[in-house]
Scaffold this active site. Sequence first.
Site, PDB file in Angstrom:
ATOM      1  N   CYS A  50     -23.024 -25.974  66.968  1.00  0.00           N
ATOM      2  CA  CYS A  50     -23.690 -25.610  65.706  1.00  0.00           C
ATOM      3  C   CYS A  50     -25.167 -25.992  65.736  1.00  0.00           C
ATOM      4  CB  CYS A  50     -23.038 -26.321  64.525  1.00  0.00           C
ATOM      5  SG  CYS A  50     -21.310 -25.903  64.293  1.00  0.00           S
TER       6      CYS A  50
HETATM    7  C1  BEZ Z   1     -19.579 -27.611  67.785  1.00  0.00           C
HETATM    8  O1  BEZ Z   1     -20.396 -27.150  67.015  1.00  0.00           O
HETATM    9  O2  BEZ Z   1     -19.915 -28.043  68.871  1.00  0.00           O
HETATM   10  C2  BEZ Z   1     -18.126 -27.671  67.440  1.00  0.00           C
HETATM   11  C3  BEZ Z   1     -17.721 -27.778  66.133  1.00  0.00           C
HETATM   12  C4  BEZ Z   1     -16.380 -27.843  65.838  1.00  0.00           C
HETATM   13  C5  BEZ Z   1     -15.438 -27.768  66.856  1.00  0.00           C
HETATM   14  C6  BEZ Z   1     -15.847 -27.630  68.176  1.00  0.00           C
HETATM   15  C7  BEZ Z   1     -17.212 -27.573  68.486  1.00  0.00           C
END
Ligand code: BEZ
Length: 209
Positions: free
Chosen positions: A45
């Site tokens: 994200c």
């Molecule tokens: C991420 O943004 O890296 C992420 C968020 C939730 C689950 C897996 C990855």
Amino acid sequence: MSIHIGDHVPNFDIETTKGHIKFHDWIGDSWVFFFSHPADFTPVCTTEMGRTAELADEFAKRNTKPLGLSTDTVSQHLKWIDDVNDTQNTTLEFPIIADPLGKIAKLYDMIHPGEDTTEAVRSVFIIDPKQKLRLTMTYPMNVGRNFDEILRVIDALQLADAKKIATPADWVPGDKVIIPPSISNEEAKDIFPQGWEELRPYLRKVKLS
Ligand code: BEZ
């Protein structure tokens, strides 16, 4: 609730990092790139938020406003934006919806229980100035989105509206486009006086000047 291409998008009132918004009013006469995230302070994200901030001029050129959503609070978002700016070397200016209770995530069907029961998956909604949903994409939590593709589909949609055309596989701006079957050869002569290549009666390609 599921939401489909062609639907008038649901309205909502919500807090964001740029204050309270009423979604339909906020859309105004712009296109919108509305995209959801599972959670703040997560690696994938963070890169996506940074990439969106970095592409601010590209979205503006396309009269398109980015709007993020994550299932956390405004104060968490604001701290996270500092991290995004530090780690991605950006200045993030677009609003991020605070949706800790998942109200908007549920309204837009961003919770996919097989993936996670409370956090949003990576949904994309491209919405036009008439508040109509024009395109959706859904990515799992562990795969970051391709932002070249997001800009490409906005270009394709806007060109399709302006020139009454469709775009072939892997089209990028400047490539030949397709004359849709709804346009007869008689009509096409007026719209595309430059002429076209007819591979089949249903497969006509034209170079736009
Ligand atoms: C991420 O943004 O890296 C992420 C968020 C939730 C689950 C897996 C990855």
